[in-house]
Design a protein around this motif. Structure first.
Motif, PDB file in Angstrom:
ATOM      1  N   LEU A   1      74.500  31.536  36.754  1.00  0.00           N
ATOM      2  CA  LEU A   1      74.918  30.134  36.760  1.00  0.00           C
ATOM      3  C   LEU A   1      74.589  29.435  35.446  1.00  0.00           C
TER       4      LEU A   1
ATOM      5  N   GLN B   1      79.538  21.321  39.982  1.00  0.00           N
ATOM      6  CA  GLN B   1      79.196  22.291  41.023  1.00  0.00           C
ATOM      7  C   GLN B   1      78.067  23.217  40.573  1.00  0.00           C
TER       8      GLN B   1
ATOM      9  N   ALA C   1      74.273  23.515  42.158  1.00  0.00           N
ATOM     10  CA  ALA C   1      73.692  24.786  42.612  1.00  0.00           C
ATOM     11  C   ALA C   1      72.365  25.050  41.907  1.00  0.00           C
TER      12      ALA C   1
ATOM     13  N   ARG D   1      69.727  22.786  43.381  1.00  0.00           N
ATOM     14  CA  ARG D   1      69.275  23.271  44.701  1.00  0.00           C
ATOM     15  C   ARG D   1      68.379  24.499  44.551  1.00  0.00           C
TER      16      ARG D   1
ATOM     17  N   TYR E   1      68.504  25.848  47.914  1.00  0.00           N
ATOM     18  CA  TYR E   1      69.715  26.644  47.758  1.00  0.00           C
ATOM     19  C   TYR E   1      69.944  27.508  49.002  1.00  0.00           C
TER      20      TYR E   1
ATOM     21  N   LEU F   1      77.738  32.661  49.919  1.00  0.00           N
ATOM     22  CA  LEU F   1      77.182  32.248  48.634  1.00  0.00           C
ATOM     23  C   LEU F   1      77.588  33.195  47.509  1.00  0.00           C
TER      24      LEU F   1
ATOM     25  N   PRO G   1      79.210  30.470  45.009  1.00  0.00           N
ATOM     26  CA  PRO G   1      77.792  30.196  44.739  1.00  0.00           C
ATOM     27  C   PRO G   1      77.400  28.724  44.788  1.00  0.00           C
ATOM     28  N   HIS G   2      78.359  27.829  44.666  1.00  0.00           N
ATOM     29  CA  HIS G   2      78.034  26.403  44.705  1.00  0.00           C
ATOM     30  C   HIS G   2      78.203  25.798  46.097  1.00  0.00           C
TER      31      HIS G   2
ATOM     32  N   ARG H   1      77.792  24.121  49.469  1.00  0.00           N
ATOM     33  CA  ARG H   1      76.787  23.179  49.967  1.00  0.00           C
ATOM     34  C   ARG H   1      76.713  23.169  51.483  1.00  0.00           C
TER      35      ARG H   1
END
Length: 107
Positions: free
Chosen positions: A21, A61, A65, A68, A74, A89, A93-94, A96
Motif C-alpha cells: 500500500l 482509499q 487502509a 486503519r 484494519y 481484503l 485491500p481498502h 471498509r
C-alpha cells in the motif's frame, strides 16, 4: 495450527500489505503530480479530469487502509464490527465493510 503461528502469519501478511500500500501510494502520488501538471492545452484538461478524480479517490482509499492498519482497525467492518474475510481484503485491500454491510450501505 496454533494461535501463535496464525498470529505470526497474519502479522507477516499485514506487514507485506503495508509495504504494498505504501508503494502504491507513492505511485499514485506521482501519477497525480503528472496529471495535474499544466500542459497549456485546455482540451487535455477536460480529458484528464476523470483520471485525476480516480487517482484522488485511490489515494483516499489507500490512506484510509494505511490509517486503519496503523490504528489496529484494519480488517474490521466499520458498520457491524465483525472481521472482514481475508479473501475480501486480498481482492479489495481498502474494504471498509464486510459484504453484507457493503450491500446495505450501497442501497
Amino acid at each position: 495450527m496454533s494461535t501463535e503461528i496464525h498470529d505470526s502469519a497474519r502479522q507477516d501478511w499485514l506487514d507485506e500489505l503495508r509495504t504494498t500500500l505504501t508503494s502504491e501510494f507513492a505511485a499514485q502520488t506521482a501519477r497525480l503530480t503528472e496529471l495535474t501538471a499544466d500542459t497549456g492545452d485546455p482540451a487535455e484538461d477536460h480529458t484528464r479530469a476523470p483520471m485525476i478524480a480516480a487517482t484522488r479517490q485511490s489515494l483516499e482509499q489507500i490512506t484510509g487502509a494505511l490509517t486503519r492498519l496503523a490504528d489496529g482497525r484494519y480488517g474490521v467492518c466499520e458498520k457491524c464490527g465483525r472481521d472482514i474475510p481475508r479473501e475480501r481484503l486480498e481482492v479489495l485491500p481498502h474494504a471498509r465493510f464486510c459484504v453484507p454491510c457493503q450491500q446495505k450501505h450501497a442501497r
